[in-house]
Design an enzyme around this catalytic site. Sequence first.
Site, PDB file in Angstrom:
ATOM      1  N   HIS A   3      -6.077  -7.349  -0.310  1.00 43.38           N
ATOM      2  CA  HIS A   3      -6.290  -5.924  -0.554  1.00 43.38           C
ATOM      3  C   HIS A   3      -5.498  -5.494  -1.790  1.00 43.38           C
ATOM      4  CE1 HIS A   3      -6.827  -6.593   3.837  1.00 43.38           C
ATOM      5  NE2 HIS A   3      -7.904  -5.863   3.615  1.00 43.38           N
ATOM      6  N   ASP A  50      -2.368 -10.740  -2.195  1.00 42.70           N
ATOM      7  CA  ASP A  50      -2.932 -10.181  -0.971  1.00 42.70           C
ATOM      8  C   ASP A  50      -4.403  -9.837  -1.217  1.00 42.70           C
ATOM      9  OD1 ASP A  50      -3.574  -7.836   0.961  1.00 42.70           O
ATOM     10  OD2 ASP A  50      -1.661  -8.539   1.718  1.00 42.70           O
ATOM     11  N   HIS A 105       0.818  -1.225   0.000  1.00 44.71           N
ATOM     12  CA  HIS A 105       0.000   0.000   0.000  1.00 44.71           C
ATOM     13  C   HIS A 105       0.849   1.271   0.000  1.00 44.71           C
ATOM     14  CE1 HIS A 105      -3.570  -2.319   0.443  1.00 44.71           C
ATOM     15  NE2 HIS A 105      -3.320  -2.715   1.660  1.00 44.71           N
ATOM     16  N   ASP A 114      -3.959 -12.948   3.823  1.00 49.50           N
ATOM     17  CA  ASP A 114      -5.262 -12.467   4.277  1.00 49.50           C
ATOM     18  C   ASP A 114      -6.445 -12.876   3.400  1.00 49.50           C
ATOM     19  OD1 ASP A 114      -4.229 -10.783   2.358  1.00 49.50           O
ATOM     20  OD2 ASP A 114      -4.557  -8.939   3.454  1.00 49.50           O
TER      21      ASP A 114
END
Length: 378
Positions: free
Chosen positions: A187, A185, A148, A273
């Site tokens: 996200h 991931d 991120h 995740d």
Amino acid sequence: MAYRSGLVFDERFLAHDTGVEGKVQLRDRVFQLSPEPHPSSAFITKRTKEFLDISGMTEMMRPVTARPASIEELTMFHTHAYIEGIRAFAQGGPGHGSWGEVDEETILSPGSFEAALYAAGGALNATQAVMEGEVRNCYALLRPPCHHATHNKALGFCVFNNTALAAHYARKRYGLKRIMIVDWDAHHGNGTQEAFYDDAEVLFVSMHQRNWFPKNAGMLEQIGSGAGTGYTINIPLPPGTGDRGYRALFEQLVLPIGIQFQPELIIITAGQDPSWLDPLTQLMMSMDGFRCISRLMLELAEQVCSGRLVMLQAGGYSPAYVPYCTAAALEPLLDVDLGIVDLYAGAPELEECQNSFSQETREALNMARAWHRQWWKL
């Protein structure tokens, strides 16, 4: 002893202390509950390393040392002002300024700056070990995570973008012209996307829960710009995608695109995740799913780039299950089957994660294939 795989880990990663959470905010007052660890806790990293050690996986892997990334190396993506801003923030300085900002969810402690330097340097050393033939593939158990972080913003628990830095390093040091980044991931890897959005030499493939985090990131229509048009591949997924959905996604999109692109190196942003026990997502993978997609990526690497694959630890917020999923992803890299019994073997929820393949998931994959067919043969 000739090692097939390398392992990067450094105790300094654990000095990135995200603290605890216990505050409850009401409209007119605040009260405290017994504290619990921040979702991105060092305990998860520590427990994962223990799993690798006690299972015998660590001794099967060549130790690859971490080191602090230099300022020059960090500025392959981040600004010099941002790096100094992060250094100051970790010591109690302001969270924003002309240098950039740190979002309110990204907690830093006095040990975080050094940990982040070593995590970035660990990613670079993992890349070096693979490119120089010390190992065929390398897994880096890094902390803090990476994908991120933009050039001047710490976001979503991420400080420096280890993935983007590893790709830049491979190009700068080894002259690579085609690098494939696969971000599994849950996200969206918005920072990595930013790094290579107009770049045709780095193919960025992100699969992630749709309309999740960050806001307005990872939409199908985000496909790169200029020379990089078509080299950003976003695949938004519905909740409940599960193991079969992920396998279909890799077989129908990731592998065909990778074969056409013919990368010289594959880098995986490996968040655990998407698991069914993760408290922050609903993608419902089991450890079997992680083993499957890791094997598929290894087979792609063997086919197109002599097995050169670097796997960088990213998200994953279930202390109970992240170690299992990480070990499962590592087994294909080592070409071993440890016989790990799933933590919830026999549970009906686990069986649903392993066997479900919903119409909603099928439609999402069909839509992604139809869209990306504008640039790739799918």
